[in-house]
Design a protein around this motif. Sequence first.
Motif, PDB file in Angstrom:
ATOM      1  N   HIS A 183       0.836  -1.185  -0.006  1.00 52.70           N
ATOM      2  CA  HIS A 183       0.313   0.158  -0.078  1.00 52.70           C
ATOM      3  C   HIS A 183       0.941   1.198  -0.011  1.00 52.70           C
ATOM      4  O   HIS A 183       1.950   1.403   0.776  1.00 52.70           O
ATOM      5  CB  HIS A 183      -0.911  -0.057   1.312  1.00 52.70           C
ATOM      6  N   SER A 208       0.533   5.580  -0.305  1.00 54.26           N
ATOM      7  CA  SER A 208      -0.253   6.776  -0.331  1.00 54.26           C
ATOM      8  C   SER A 208       0.599   8.261  -0.464  1.00 54.26           C
ATOM      9  O   SER A 208       1.566   8.273   0.204  1.00 54.26           O
ATOM     10  CB  SER A 208      -1.243   6.946   0.601  1.00 54.26           C
ATOM     11  N   PHE A 264      -3.116   7.109  -4.188  1.00 52.41           N
ATOM     12  CA  PHE A 264      -2.930   5.748  -3.493  1.00 52.41           C
ATOM     13  C   PHE A 264      -2.981   4.472  -4.356  1.00 52.41           C
ATOM     14  O   PHE A 264      -3.288   4.723  -5.530  1.00 52.41           O
ATOM     15  CB  PHE A 264      -4.089   5.694  -2.589  1.00 52.41           C
TER      16      PHE A 264
END
Length: 689
Positions: free
Chosen positions: A291, A293, A309
Amino acid sequence: MKERLWVVGMLVATHVTQAQQLDSLIKEYELQEVVVSASRLQRELHTVSVPIQTINAEDILRAGYLRLQDALQEQTGLQLVYDHGVGLQMQGLDADYTLIMIDGEPLIGRTAGTFDLSRLNITDIKRIEIMRGPSSAVYGSEALAGVINIITEEEEALPWRLSGMARYGSRNTSNFQLKATTTSTKLSTSWSANYYGSAGYDFTPETYGQTAPPFMNYTLRGGVAYDLSPAWRVHTRVRLYEDFVKDAYESFGERFDGKGYVADKNVYTAVEWTPTGRAFWQFRNYFTTYHTSASYWQKDSGEETDHSFFRQLYWRPELFAKYDLAQEHTLSGGVGTNREQVSATRYEGTRRLYNLYAYAQHEWSRGRWHMHTGARFDHHSIYAGQLSPKWGIRYNQDRWSLRASVGRGYKAPDFRQLYLNFTNNAAGYTVLGTEEVRQGMERLLAQGLIAEILLPPSQVASLKPERSWALNVGGEWRPLQKMKVDVNLFRNMLQDMIDTQPVARRNNGQFVYSYRNLQEVITQGVELNVTYKLSTYWRLSAGYQYLDAFEPSVKERIRAGEIYKRDAQTLVSRRVKPEEYGGLFNRSRHSANLKVFYTHPRWEATMRLIYRGRYGWGDANGNLILDDKSEYVDAYVLCNMSFMYHLRRYTLQAGIDNATDFRNEAFVPALAPRTFWFAFQFDITNHKK
């Protein structure tokens, strides 16, 4: 003519040696070293028929490596590329084509195809295995150029062990490491924690923001193994990596601040069954997420100007089995599935892919001969089935050995090439994945943003996987007791390489891009390593790679007089000469390294010189090929040094990275300036049973 000479050279060179073992391993026991990446089985290095080298924990400690790229950049033929992070180029193939793994399981999270090597801490691992040539027969997609496998598993014979390190260097760069292992009759555990941070550096202090912004990250890793019975064993490993970055930049007189976040999480569990001395079964289950962002806002007003993101999930269950038919034959294989899911700012909705696969291998050993044969079949949810075979053979003599391997590799189109739907509003261009072209073009036409269609959406072909055939031939020769010479000759023939293509022109004059398959790319060359033990304490090693990477179709067009170049001074155009073609961009034709090691019971020191020859940075004269002196980055040399002093359980260490303070702000901004560092390490063990 050169291609014909290359083929002849490959055939003649079967008597020379192969360069793939780490130059620091010139020890009497090196032939007993065990590797697992070649076939997922533990094998002694001298029986492996593919080019493979290792970097062990002692080498990592001695040189003071912290991250994966620190160790890889000093190996012969491996080049770092600075594009969306620090990637690795192997045998002239881009970072997209090298599979990065931890304990045989793939790591995900590639930005624009590049896996950022700075994510991986290596101060607490057992070894790094580097396997060159296509490995799709075992590992599937992305292993087209080779495999980097980080081995963390350790079989400790001690009841417990505690080790750690504290390191501080220039620009407030700090690294703290703590690791603990325990071992009992049935249970063993391993735990580690790492912190790494820096204040960054700035090559342009006159502008707002830094060239490399400040960051901090940490890595937590744990593993537990338990023997349920003599036949059954279960073990699990977990890893968590988080990175935090503070960024800033200036654009058209305005100042912007930003922050970035990266998280990488892995969970692995395996159950092993050994019913007999000949049979072995393993069920492994691997799950990982990635992940990122990033947010930016105007410094004065605080108004958010951009937020993005990227989230990726990957799940792979697999059943693996091995059976020793006899002393000379071993069969192994497995079946499994990959499930992937991606959602991102630049993708429409959530995208999913899956892949079913099966592979089988046969290994044969008799005396001085060792042979390996394998194949893998992949069934993908988007493209047609792929068969990836591989074959290798090795012959050992007392003072020399020969080996040869040939394999077929493939790389599946990624989410970006299939599903990307992105418009850069500042620059005015659009990029659409091949699965998004029709809907994306319909939307742009409805908005009246298309001035000209260059390729109708119906004619945008579905992408094929990139495929390659690769040949590696070489071996090892010891002309003297204290000297070892390794040579490897390689040739990679890549087909259906994925590239961008314009499909329409927008009203603002910019283009709408998608992707297509190119015909063929060839990379070929030779890798040479020489190690020599000068005395009891002094050891010397040197490595060199010659690389020739090109598009055959471009050479044919140049010979036919179809490609022109314009003189920047006179503005006169002329045909490009064959000798002016420099091949693919970002490839150094010549690269080398020279290393000196001093090893004493108390004192140790190293000096490592890394040379990278000139390479093309981009097209400056508009003909889309590398053919002009202005299109090259000059060659450069890096110098790294380290010094160690041992005090029983403790070690003091100091070093200098980039000792000559080489800088190239324009083309290599990610290369840090001169860095001084100091470290304290300890290793405490309990020897009582």
